[in-house]
Design an enzyme around this catalytic site. Structure first.
Site, PDB file in Angstrom:
ATOM      1  N   ARG A 145      94.739 107.802  44.666  1.00 20.02           N
ATOM      2  CA  ARG A 145      93.645 107.109  45.359  1.00 20.02           C
ATOM      3  C   ARG A 145      94.149 105.922  46.183  1.00 20.02           C
ATOM      4  NH1 ARG A 145      88.594 108.137  42.134  1.00 20.02           N
ATOM      5  NH2 ARG A 145      87.708 106.303  43.113  1.00 20.02           N
ATOM      6  N   TYR A 148      93.496 105.083  50.018  1.00 19.54           N
ATOM      7  CA  TYR A 148      92.193 104.496  50.353  1.00 19.54           C
ATOM      8  C   TYR A 148      92.086 103.065  49.817  1.00 19.54           C
ATOM      9  CZ  TYR A 148      87.095 104.145  50.804  1.00 19.54           C
ATOM     10  OH  TYR A 148      85.819 103.754  51.130  1.00 19.54           O
ATOM     11  N   GLU A 150      94.387 100.840  48.692  1.00 17.88           N
ATOM     12  CA  GLU A 150      95.320  99.866  49.259  1.00 17.88           C
ATOM     13  C   GLU A 150      95.142  99.735  50.774  1.00 17.88           C
ATOM     14  OE1 GLU A 150      96.454  97.878  47.357  1.00 17.88           O
ATOM     15  OE2 GLU A 150      97.847  98.605  45.833  1.00 17.88           O
ATOM     16  N   SER A 192      75.943 113.855  45.726  1.00 15.65           N
ATOM     17  CA  SER A 192      75.875 115.098  46.498  1.00 15.65           C
ATOM     18  C   SER A 192      76.344 116.291  45.656  1.00 15.65           C
ATOM     19  CB  SER A 192      76.696 114.986  47.787  1.00 15.65           C
ATOM     20  OG  SER A 192      77.986 114.482  47.524  1.00 15.65           O
ATOM     21  N   GLN A 212      80.970 107.245  31.810  1.00 11.83           N
ATOM     22  CA  GLN A 212      81.378 106.291  32.838  1.00 11.83           C
ATOM     23  C   GLN A 212      80.174 105.980  33.731  1.00 11.83           C
ATOM     24  OE1 GLN A 212      82.270 109.463  32.621  1.00 11.83           O
ATOM     25  NE2 GLN A 212      83.150 110.293  34.488  1.00 11.83           N
ATOM     26  N   ARG A 214      78.150 104.215  37.244  1.00 13.71           N
ATOM     27  CA  ARG A 214      78.172 103.870  38.658  1.00 13.71           C
ATOM     28  C   ARG A 214      76.837 103.206  39.004  1.00 13.71           C
ATOM     29  NH1 ARG A 214      82.574 105.145  37.743  1.00 13.71           N
ATOM     30  NH2 ARG A 214      84.022 106.483  38.894  1.00 13.71           N
ATOM     31  N   ASP A 276      90.369 107.263  37.864  1.00 16.45           N
ATOM     32  CA  ASP A 276      88.918 107.217  38.073  1.00 16.45           C
ATOM     33  C   ASP A 276      88.343 106.020  37.315  1.00 16.45           C
ATOM     34  OD1 ASP A 276      86.657 108.716  39.267  1.00 16.45           O
ATOM     35  OD2 ASP A 276      85.949 108.776  37.200  1.00 16.45           O
ATOM     36  N   PRO A 277      87.626 105.106  37.977  1.00 15.64           N
ATOM     37  CA  PRO A 277      87.121 103.914  37.289  1.00 15.64           C
ATOM     38  C   PRO A 277      86.089 104.271  36.215  1.00 15.64           C
ATOM     39  CG  PRO A 277      86.840 103.738  39.682  1.00 15.64           C
ATOM     40  CD  PRO A 277      87.273 105.131  39.393  1.00 15.64           C
ATOM     41  N   ARG A 278      86.113 103.550  35.101  1.00 13.04           N
ATOM     42  CA  ARG A 278      85.160 103.806  34.010  1.00 13.04           C
ATOM     43  C   ARG A 278      83.827 103.109  34.254  1.00 13.04           C
ATOM     44  NH1 ARG A 278      89.189 101.193  30.013  1.00 13.04           N
ATOM     45  NH2 ARG A 278      89.416 100.084  31.977  1.00 13.04           N
TER      46      ARG A 278
END
Length: 315
Positions: A145, A148, A150, A192, A212, A214, A276-278
């Site tokens: 990832r 994107y 950085e 989506s 997780q 969002r 992948d962020p938690r």
């Protein structure tokens, strides 16, 4: 008396967010130049705007210089979903970094005010929850990832260096998960993905345990925040978080999608992707104070509008 329209450039203007922004800017009687290379943007997103004499669509790759005369620049150009930005990671970094250099150079020459659409991904997999603008982030610089994450972090660096070195009027916002009509059906983003799978009667794929979280911001709210930021006081440079602080687990989102689509799709669980962020939730207290902005559209309402859109485009 002749009122001079603002000449506004939107890079990535044929994309999901960009097309909604162009539409709103035209409604407010501006002269809009939409620039896009159509890698993830679509002519269908802006087809209804082409008859407007104050709208101009230009096919251009922003890693090459652009010569136009403008008063404001919204720099939105960059694939924003993992599926698309990992397709050509070198080009993704070039778009964020070289694209920012080119747009900042254009702003410097034309004395335009310029806004950078940065991202919550600059926080990486955060150790601080919710995320405030003071948090420096926890980002893997060599992961899949990173092109994107950085790239966007470097773009922020460039914006603030142009501000300090050349007194360029900059604005930086960090956008959290946004959804709504005109999302790309195959972009791999969770809203989506879930809606398309539900409408097709396919299994709904949940990564990890589904616990997780969002935070989901409807696109109209985001566009309102972008315009407020662009037209805010000169000293309001940001970065400011733009997102909806309402926090939902992936399981909660899946259940809402199943409810609103009436789908009988089953939930299946797959391994969590790398880095992948938690947790992801914006602290928008600073944005509220500076812009008098907070999201208005609740997730249930936004999901129903988004589902209605996807019913027309998903075969």
């Amino acid at each position: 008396m002749v009122i001079m329209k603002k000449r506004i450039l939107v890079t990535g203007g044929a994309g999901f967010v960009g097309s909604h922004l162009c539409e709103r800017l035209l409604r407010e009687e501006n002269d809009v130049v939409c620039v896009d290379n159509y890698f993830t943007g679509s002519k269908e997103n802006i087809a209804h705007l082409l008859s407007n004499p104050y709208f101009e669509a230009v096919r251009h790759e922003i890693t090459f210089p652009l010569y136009v005369e403008v008063d404001q620049i919204y720099n939105l150009a960059c694939p924003a979903s993992p599926v698309h930005y990992q397709m050509d990671p070198v080009q993704t970094t070039k778009t964020s970094v070289i694209g920012a250099i080119n747009m900042l150079g254009l702003a410097k020459r034309t004395k335009a005010r310029i806004l950078q659409a940065s991202t919550s991904e600059v926080y990486g997999d955060p150790e601080v929850h919710p995320q405030t603008e003071d948090y420096w982030g926890r980002v893997n610089p060599i992961g899949i990832r990173s092109c994107y994450d950085e790239g966007k972090r470097c773009a922020e660096t460039l914006f603030f260096d142009y501000y300090r070195q050349y007194q360029l009027p900059i604005k930086v916002v960090r956008i959290f998960n946004t959804y709504g009509p005109r999302m790309h059906p195959n972009d791999g983003r969770v809203v989506s993905n879930f809606i398309v799978q539900a409408l097709r009667g396919e299994d709904i794929t949940i990564y990890g345990s589904g616990q997780q979280t969002r935070s989901f911001c409807y696109v109209d709210d985001l566009v309102d925040g972008l315009i407020r930021m662009m037209n805010s006081a000169a000293e309001t440079t940001g970065p400011l978080n733009l997102g909806n602080p309402g926090e939902f687990t992936m399981l909660e989102l899946a259940e809402k999608v199943l409810h609103f689509t009436g789908s009988t799709s089953k939930l299946v669980f797959l391994p969590l992707p790398q880095d992948d962020p938690r947790q992801r939730q914006p602290d928008i207290s600073r944005t509220r104070a500076k812009l008098d902005w907070s999201p208005k559209v609740e997730l249930d309402e936004g999901l129903q509008k988004t589902i209605a859109y996807f019913k027309k485009v998903v075969g």
